[in-house]
Every structure is written in structure tokens, then in C-alpha cells.
Design a protein around this motif. Structure first.
Motif, PDB file in Angstrom:
ATOM      1  N   PHE A   1       5.548  10.192   7.447  1.00 41.23           N
ATOM      2  CA  PHE A   1       5.695  11.261   6.616  1.00 41.23           C
ATOM      3  C   PHE A   1       5.439  10.855   5.263  1.00 41.23           C
ATOM      4  CE2 PHE A   1       5.094  14.799   3.954  1.00 41.23           C
ATOM      5  CZ  PHE A   1       3.655  14.900   3.857  1.00 41.23           C
TER       6      PHE A   1
ATOM      7  N   SER B   1      -0.125  13.615   2.494  1.00 42.94           N
ATOM      8  CA  SER B   1      -0.047  15.249   2.281  1.00 42.94           C
ATOM      9  C   SER B   1      -1.691  15.820   1.843  1.00 42.94           C
ATOM     10  CB  SER B   1       1.225  16.174   2.201  1.00 42.94           C
ATOM     11  OG  SER B   1       1.397  16.923   2.437  1.00 42.94           O
TER      12      SER B   1
ATOM     13  N   PHE C   1      -0.306  16.513   7.214  1.00 44.68           N
ATOM     14  CA  PHE C   1      -0.523  15.136   7.088  1.00 44.68           C
ATOM     15  C   PHE C   1      -2.169  15.459   6.600  1.00 44.68           C
ATOM     16  CE2 PHE C   1       2.830  13.621   9.643  1.00 44.68           C
ATOM     17  CZ  PHE C   1       3.056  12.089   9.291  1.00 44.68           C
TER      18      PHE C   1
END
Lengths: 137, 137, 137, 137
Positions: free
Chosen positions: B43, B48, B56
Motif C-alpha cells: 500500500f 488509496s 486500495f
């Protein structure tokens, strides 16, 4: 809502997710009676499939298609509408410096909505997409 | 080819397109007889959907699914294999710090190949994808 | 429910729509913990793509795939579950006298469910399908 | 080719596979410059989802969509064009006695072609489909 206000609201919603801020698509126009939204994406090196040519990567085409489908729904539905299914059909390499997407709302349902997306690169049709969104109350 | 050499070659091919260098997926393992490839994506805030939670974005999930499908084909086909169709079914929000994708080759044809992709986030199935690639000689 | 009772119930549900009575698929087995259902379809001339060879038409393959996806959902969800999206990927001509379908439940959600379907003809994989069903209460 | 000759040729090709003879769709019109074909399917009890209402089953909608996509390709491509991928999005129950399909050619490529299909039942949009066909020489 006036067109200018609507455009501004859509652009603000679009810019909320950090990923979209990175992607940075522009809302170009909204045709409310026609249920269409036009978006534009300027080429950047990070988007490229090829090291030396301006060639939008399929992953970027898919992500931009999802954004355009969402935008078509967002004109008529003000809440979050998670993507359920995204289908992208690639027709030609996305060679060029500007990717344009037209999101077209096909159905706004009580629980499920649909949008079509047509993507052109420098004026040539390069991909077709269709997405299903959750729009339950 | 030994597993290590194959892994290295796949990672190099994966890293060629500038977009993939930005995305930065890791090739974790290759199961040649099982025709499976495991990839991982750590991540980053740019990925985002949400300003404050590790979540995700669907566009990233779609782009990563395409990369995993390609990788499954690339083990057995050394030339470029453009994506023809990419279908992503989203099952759950991709909440977490690690997105894993398993690309499974379903058919290597003389002109058309297929791969399935299963995507998990922190161990939970979040999406299923299926892609068609052009593998004509 | 015992396996025999479950099989009988599934076959009865399957046979309710007049179209399915015409199609006449057989429920072969149900693997409840594995969330899998096996169906079989015997070749008939009306199903054929070709005037003289046993060759299941793509329209029959698609309709049978839909039935198998529904069956996988119906084991765990007793109400009507309308198909939202059906995607069929054809891998090889369905030549033969027996088409087998395995429906695999991938997610039973509160509003949306998914099933995968694998189709074999005389033992050869000929198509992959994935369907989304509405399972809202 | 005149419109009448083209219509007749399309209808003949459509009627070749035994399955299509059973299904019995009518070619209504061909718009060659617009790359569109209109087909019609009259309700029969064997098509029904419901024992007592005229309600086209999803399997019939999918099979008819495939036929309409094929027809749109067949106007411009005289050889066999096997379906590679068929995607059907169901928007509303197909209630009524007449199902209409418009097949629209989106790309005629050297190896891959695409068609969109819009399906209406008694004037209401009930499904959208998109198909990929193999059109290699």
C-alpha cells in the motif's frame, strides 16, 4: 444546479480519493439531459506503457474508465456508488498525449446502476468499457 | 529455466513499462507446472480510495489484476501479449496494507490466451478478474 | 438437508422455468462444503451450431452457464436470484455429445452474489463463465 | 449489394445453425453505413422464465444477443466469426411478447472484432451486451 456548479461539484468529488488526485482527470463537460459526462486525462510519463513513446498503459485506461463511469452516475446519485463489475474492451493502442472518456449513464436503478464509457486517444476510439455500480439506499 | 532465473526475468519484464515501475508490484513466486504466478503490492497513499484509511482504489485493483494476468501468460509466452478484454468483479473493499494477486493461466492459444486472477487484501478475497490476451505469432 | 433431498430440490427449482424444461439440464451432484454443483447437458440436434456434427452452439453454452451459476447460488439461497451480469469466455469449440458445467459459488453477499462456471465438453475445457446475481433480502 | 439481397443473405446465414433455426430470430433491417442490424424474436412458451407470463429467460436473452452481435459482424465479414467473449448486462425483466435486438459493429479488426447489442422488450431497454469475435484471415 447550474452547469458550472455541477461541474465544480463533480470535480471536487472526483478529487477526493488520493488515487484520483494522483491520476488527475479533468471533468470537461456535463450533459445532464443526455446523461453524459466528458473527462480528459493528460499524458504523463508515469502512465506510459512504453519507455519512450506516449502510450497510455492498459491499467491507466481501466482506472480512467472506472472514474468516467462513476462520474456519469455521480451526476444523478449523490452518495458513494462502489463499483461491482468493470469490463474494459481494448480496441487499439492508446497512443497519444490526451485520453478522453465519455461516461454515459445507461440505468440508474434502486440498487444497481450501469454506465458505458467510450475512450478516445487523440481522437481515435481505443477502448469501450461498461461498469455496474451499487446504488442502493 | 530455474525458478530464480524465471522470477528475475518476470520481474524485469514487469518493470519495463514506466507505469509498472510506478505501480511497483513484486513477483513473489512462480509455479510453472501449476501455471500460477503470485504478485504482491504494498500500500501507498497514492493508491488509496480513502484519505485516511489504507484502502486500495478500484482503479489500482484493476491495474494490478491486469499485471498479474500478464505475468501468468509471460511465463509461457515470451513476446508482448496485449490485453484484449479485462473484466474485474469487486467482491469486498480492498482494506489493508498488502494486496496479493494470483494469476492463473487458463489457456495459452495460438492467437488468444486467457488468465484468471484472484486478489486478496490482508488475506481476504476482494476481487476476481479474468483477462483475454492476444498471443498470435 | 441430505444430499439426495438437496439434489432433488435443486432439480425441481431448475425445472420450474419453461425454458429450463426445454433445455433439460441434469443436476449431477452437489458439494455443499465445497460450494460446487455439477450439471450435465446431453446433446440434441436443436442445440447444434453445425448441421451434421454434435457441436453445442455458443447460445446454448451461455444459457447452460447461467443455469449452472444459478444452481451454485440456489444451494445456499432459497429465493429468486436474478442474473445481473453474465460473462462467458469461449476457449474451444464445444464438440461432443455431453456438456458438463461446474458452478462454484464465489461469494454469497447480502445484496450481490457471484458464481464461476467451468464448462467441459467430452472432458475438454471449452468455456469459462462468471455471473453476478441479485440476492438482496 | 442491395438492402433486400443483404437482408436475405443475413437471414440465410442466421438460419444455418440448427440452434438458430430453433430460436428463429428475424432480421428486420440492416443499416450498412451505420453498421447496425435490427433483429426481432417473437415470444414462445419454450423461451419463458415464468410458467404463465410472457417473460424471456436470461438464457434466451443471452443467446439472442450473441446472434445479433454476429449479424452486425456478418454484414462486413463473410467468413465464420467464432465468439471469443460474450458479456450480457441485464437491466430489467424481459417481460413482453417481442424481444428486439440492435447489433452495432464497434470494430472490424484484422484478428478481433467487437459488437455492441442493445435489447428491448416491448419497447423497454432490458439488456446490454458486448461481444468479441475472432475475424482473423
Amino acid at each position: 444546479m447550474t452547469k458550472t456548479v455541477l461541474l465544480k461539484r463533480l470535480q471536487e468529488e472526483m478529487d477526493r480519493p488520493p488515487f484520483n488526485r494522483w491520476l488527475a482527470p479533468d471533468v470537461i463537460s456535463v450533459d445532464e439531459p443526455g446523461q453524459r459526462v466528458d473527462l480528459s486525462l493528460a499524458f504523463r510519463q508515469d502512465f506510459s506503457h512504453h519507455p519512450h513513446e506516449p502510450y497510455f498503459h492498459g491499467g491507466i485506461v481501466a482506472a480512467f474508465a472506472d472514474a468516467a463511469g462513476h462520474a456519469a452516475v455521480a451526476v444523478f446519485y449523490s452518495k458513494q456508488a462502489p463499483t461491482i463489475t468493470l469490463q474494459v474492451d481494448f480496441l487499439a493502442p492508446a497512443l497519444g498525449r490526451k485520453l478522453s472518456a465519455t461516461g454515459i449513464l445507461r440505468k440508474l436503478g434502486r440498487s444497481i446502476s450501469r454506465a458505458d464509457v467510450e475512450l478516445e486517444c487523440d481522437g481515435k476510439l481505443v477502448a469501450l468499457a461498461r461498469a455496474t455500480f451499487s446504488t442502493k439506499d
